[in-house]
Motif scaffolding. Structure first.
Motif, PDB file in Angstrom:
ATOM      1  N   HIS A   1      54.455  44.009  34.780  1.00 54.77           N
ATOM      2  CA  HIS A   1      53.720  45.009  35.568  1.00 54.77           C
ATOM      3  C   HIS A   1      52.242  44.667  35.418  1.00 54.77           C
ATOM      4  CE1 HIS A   1      53.215  49.530  36.739  1.00 54.77           C
ATOM      5  NE2 HIS A   1      52.275  48.773  37.283  1.00 54.77           N
ATOM      6  N   THR A   2      51.632  44.229  36.499  1.00 56.40           N
ATOM      7  CA  THR A   2      50.238  43.796  36.432  1.00 56.40           C
ATOM      8  C   THR A   2      49.305  44.860  37.011  1.00 56.40           C
ATOM      9  OG1 THR A   2      50.460  42.666  38.560  1.00 56.40           O
ATOM     10  CG2 THR A   2      50.815  41.355  36.566  1.00 56.40           C
ATOM     11  N   PHE A   3      48.139  44.951  36.415  1.00 58.66           N
ATOM     12  CA  PHE A   3      47.105  45.880  36.868  1.00 58.66           C
ATOM     13  C   PHE A   3      45.891  45.064  37.295  1.00 58.66           C
ATOM     14  CE2 PHE A   3      49.840  48.147  34.017  1.00 58.66           C
ATOM     15  CZ  PHE A   3      50.000  49.388  34.609  1.00 58.66           C
ATOM     16  N   PHE A   4      45.463  45.282  38.537  1.00 57.84           N
ATOM     17  CA  PHE A   4      44.289  44.612  39.070  1.00 57.84           C
ATOM     18  C   PHE A   4      43.214  45.659  39.324  1.00 57.84           C
ATOM     19  CE2 PHE A   4      48.087  42.342  40.571  1.00 57.84           C
ATOM     20  CZ  PHE A   4      47.846  41.078  40.054  1.00 57.84           C
ATOM     21  N   VAL A   5      41.964  45.249  39.251  1.00 57.58           N
ATOM     22  CA  VAL A   5      40.881  46.215  39.465  1.00 57.58           C
ATOM     23  C   VAL A   5      39.762  45.548  40.262  1.00 57.58           C
ATOM     24  CG1 VAL A   5      39.784  45.667  37.245  1.00 57.58           C
ATOM     25  CG2 VAL A   5      39.325  47.869  38.337  1.00 57.58           C
ATOM     26  N   PHE A   6      39.209  46.295  41.202  1.00 51.61           N
ATOM     27  CA  PHE A   6      38.054  45.819  41.964  1.00 51.61           C
ATOM     28  C   PHE A   6      37.158  47.014  42.243  1.00 51.61           C
ATOM     29  CE2 PHE A   6      41.348  46.815  45.102  1.00 51.61           C
ATOM     30  CZ  PHE A   6      40.659  47.640  45.985  1.00 51.61           C
ATOM     31  N   GLY A   7      35.991  46.752  42.792  1.00 53.75           N
ATOM     32  CA  GLY A   7      35.036  47.824  43.046  1.00 53.75           C
ATOM     33  C   GLY A   7      33.850  47.770  42.106  1.00 53.75           C
ATOM     34  N   PHE A   8      33.682  46.630  41.439  1.00 45.83           N
ATOM     35  CA  PHE A   8      32.513  46.426  40.589  1.00 45.83           C
ATOM     36  C   PHE A   8      31.307  46.139  41.476  1.00 45.83           C
ATOM     37  CE2 PHE A   8      36.153  45.366  37.917  1.00 45.83           C
ATOM     38  CZ  PHE A   8      35.857  46.104  36.769  1.00 45.83           C
ATOM     39  N   PRO A   9      30.104  46.300  40.976  1.00 47.71           N
ATOM     40  CA  PRO A   9      28.912  46.096  41.818  1.00 47.71           C
ATOM     41  C   PRO A   9      28.906  44.760  42.556  1.00 47.71           C
ATOM     42  CG  PRO A   9      28.264  47.111  39.754  1.00 47.71           C
ATOM     43  CD  PRO A   9      29.733  46.786  39.629  1.00 47.71           C
ATOM     44  N   TRP A  10      29.466  43.716  41.945  1.00 45.27           N
ATOM     45  CA  TRP A  10      29.430  42.385  42.546  1.00 45.27           C
ATOM     46  C   TRP A  10      30.562  42.119  43.546  1.00 45.27           C
ATOM     47  CZ3 TRP A  10      29.977  43.244  37.209  1.00 45.27           C
ATOM     48  CH2 TRP A  10      31.288  43.185  36.727  1.00 45.27           C
ATOM     49  N   ASP A  11      31.495  43.024  43.692  1.00 40.27           N
ATOM     50  CA  ASP A  11      32.641  42.775  44.571  1.00 40.27           C
ATOM     51  C   ASP A  11      32.245  42.807  46.041  1.00 40.27           C
ATOM     52  OD1 ASP A  11      35.184  42.140  43.434  1.00 40.27           O
ATOM     53  OD2 ASP A  11      35.132  44.081  42.406  1.00 40.27           O
ATOM     54  N   THR A  12      32.877  41.920  46.814  1.00 40.75           N
ATOM     55  CA  THR A  12      32.679  41.825  48.266  1.00 40.75           C
ATOM     56  C   THR A  12      34.042  41.821  48.943  1.00 40.75           C
ATOM     57  OG1 THR A  12      32.778  39.412  48.267  1.00 40.75           O
ATOM     58  CG2 THR A  12      30.604  40.426  47.919  1.00 40.75           C
ATOM     59  N   SER A  13      34.046  41.881  50.257  1.00 42.86           N
ATOM     60  CA  SER A  13      35.313  41.789  50.990  1.00 42.86           C
ATOM     61  C   SER A  13      36.021  40.479  50.665  1.00 42.86           C
ATOM     62  CB  SER A  13      35.062  41.878  52.499  1.00 42.86           C
ATOM     63  OG  SER A  13      34.607  43.165  52.846  1.00 42.86           O
ATOM     64  N   GLN A  14      35.258  39.412  50.552  1.00 36.66           N
ATOM     65  CA  GLN A  14      35.857  38.114  50.260  1.00 36.66           C
ATOM     66  C   GLN A  14      36.475  38.080  48.867  1.00 36.66           C
ATOM     67  OE1 GLN A  14      36.559  35.679  52.204  1.00 36.66           O
ATOM     68  NE2 GLN A  14      37.362  34.320  50.591  1.00 36.66           N
ATOM     69  N   SER A  15      35.791  38.644  47.878  1.00 36.70           N
ATOM     70  CA  SER A  15      36.335  38.613  46.506  1.00 36.70           C
ATOM     71  C   SER A  15      37.591  39.471  46.398  1.00 36.70           C
ATOM     72  CB  SER A  15      35.284  39.080  45.495  1.00 36.70           C
ATOM     73  OG  SER A  15      35.027  40.470  45.595  1.00 36.70           O
ATOM     74  N   ILE A  16      37.643  40.565  47.140  1.00 38.25           N
ATOM     75  CA  ILE A  16      38.846  41.412  47.119  1.00 38.25           C
ATOM     76  C   ILE A  16      39.992  40.694  47.822  1.00 38.25           C
ATOM     77  CG2 ILE A  16      39.842  43.618  47.823  1.00 38.25           C
ATOM     78  CD1 ILE A  16      36.992  44.801  47.634  1.00 38.25           C
TER      79      ILE A  16
END
Length: 485
Positions: free
Chosen positions: A344-359
């Protein structure tokens, strides 16, 4: 004899213990866990002859009227409740209702957000008498016994027109000194495996984590020095659950269960020696798992391991201070698959440096890993964490959204994406993973029985409903099943 009432307020089904204070329905696995911190406090107080009651109102789908009826019947000297960031405002309203009906009762609150927001909360909540911070189990007895509050470690209260805030103790709990949680005070049938529907409970095996991820509150809450329970004590508690409470399914709760290899193997061997025939899951870092550990865990009843993978971008992992790599995540998932243990993997995004491309790249990485279960969480700035300081400094946090915070709700923006866009990306990520034909087939095939397969189907239907109702109608008109846009 002092009477103590411990409870979770009837405002939202959240995981209120420790760091994972997310809304239950926002996660892939909709499972409700018992209020372990309250049960430990209850066990300590009962051992000293106190009369204690424990209620988990969200788990029993009870309402405020039920709480007030219990208060009227019990007439407690102390009412202590646990809160979360998302439910803080609603939970604090309980203090007013209690004081209006039971003015003699001392009302106390504990919970993750109060470690940082205690001063503001105690100033603006006149019906709340005291906030309990730190490891409450270490001083709950002294608190109820009437020890002077200014001599207690980690409390916040008003004195005349001033706020008194005592320091949290530098000494952490010896877990082996605690009695087993007072499970006889709750309705254990409320807590069930979402797969088998059998009773399930949590076993706390260790506390503390040597890592300092910027989004995690563990270092502040339980410290960076890991405290392991004696494996014999853990197995004794398992045996009590099996024989006294007829519980055979468990989550081993630890900030990192697999951190110490010799301890894990020792525990597994003792489980096997007792012939307990249990089924359990745990969490792990991707860099603290290997084939030998997994083989022993599988033999002892482990069927699933949760991994905080977070990202497939090593630069992002470094910025998070995760101290793990994408390559280690690939190895961990492959090892689980090889040894017949689900991941069961947990992923997280939404950090200040995140972009559409990184997501987009993160979603592609999740497809590559192809875990058995998964969650995509939006980074949430828990008060007191480095992430909280970072988004505050960059003015990326929305005060209104923080009040409704959770891992499915965008509470902050990134440097290029609004909070609403993060929520849309989360839905895209989940849909793109759920709707893969091979994933659906594999999940049903691995169920092992028609009963579990039907539970998977019901869970999937609930998940679909949740995702659909959380999306705006205009998004459906333009939504694309691919992640190429």
């Amino acid at each position: 004899m002092k009477k103590v009432f411990l409870f979770n307020p009837p405002f939202g089904l959240y995981r209120r213990d420790n760091r994972c204070q997310n809304r239950v329905e926002d996660q892939t696995v909709n499972v409700i866990f018992p209020p372990m911190e309250l049960l430990y406090c209850a066990a300590i107080l009962e051992k000293e002859g106190r009369r204690v009651w424990v209620r988990d109102y969200p788990a029993s789908h009870s309402r405020l009227n039920d709480l007030l009826a219990d208060m009227k019947q019990i007439q407690p000297d102390f009412a202590i409740f646990t809160t979360t960031v998302a439910t803080l405002e609603s939970d604090l309203s309980v203090a007013r209702y209690i004081k209006e009906n039971q003015p003699h009762t001392i009302v106390a609150a504990k919970g993750e957000p109060l470690h940082r927001l205690d001063d503001d909360v105690i100033r603006n909540t006149p019906n709340l008498d005291i906030i309990l911070r730190g490891e409450v189990e270490s001083y709950i007895s002294d608190f109820v016994s009437g020890k002077c509050w200014s001599e207690l470690p980690g409390v916040t209260f008003r004195q005349d027109e001033n706020v008194v805030r005592t320091a949290v103790s530098d000494e952490f709990l010896d877990l082996d000194s605690l009695p087993f949680p007072a499970r006889h005070l709750i309705h254990n049938e409320l807590y069930r495996s979402p797969e088998t529907r059998n009773p399930l409970t949590t076993i706390i095996t260790s506390l503390g984590c040597p890592h300092k991820c910027i989004y995690c509150s563990v270092p502040a809450l339980t410290g960076v020095n890991v405290r392991f329970r004696n494996p014999e004590s853990v197995v004794d508690e398992l045996e009590e659950c099996v024989h006294r409470f007829q519980i055979r399914e468990f989550l081993f709760h630890a900030d990192t269960f697999t951190l110490k290899k010799t301890w894990v193997i020792d525990l597994c061997q003792r489980i096997l020696q007792r012939n307990l025939d249990i089924r359990w899951g745990c969490n792990s870092r991707v860099d603290t798992i290997d084939e030998e550990r997994l083989q022993w865990m599988k033999k002892a009843g482990c069927w699933v391991v949760g991994f905080g993978v977070e990202s497939g971008n090593n630069d992002h992992l470094e910025r998070m201070k995760k101290r793990a790599t994408a390559e280690q995540a690939r190895d961990a998932i492959q090892l689980c698959r090889k040894n017949g243990v689900r991941s069961h993997t947990f992923f997280v995004f939404g950090f200040p440096w995140d972009t559409s491309q990184s997501i987009r790249e993160l979603i592609q990485f999740a497809h590559e890993l192809d875990p058995d279960f998964f969650d995509f969480n939006i980074a949430f700035p828990i008060p007191g964490t480095e992430l909280d300081d970072l988004v505050t400094k960059q003015n990326l946090a929305s005060r209104d959204r923080l009040k409704n915070g959770g891992y499915a709700t965008g509470a902050v923006s990134t440097e290029s994406l609004a909070a609403e866009e993060l929520e849309r990306w989360r839905r895209k990520a989940l849909w793109s993973m759920y709707l893969r034909p091979h994933y659906i087939f594999r999940t049903l095939r691995n169920a092992g029985s028609p009963h579990i397969a039907m539970n998977y189907v019901r869970a999937a239907m609930n998940r679909v409903r949740n995702l659909l109702f959380s999306a705006r109608k205009r998004e459906f008109n333009s939504w694309d099943h691919t992640i190429s846009n």
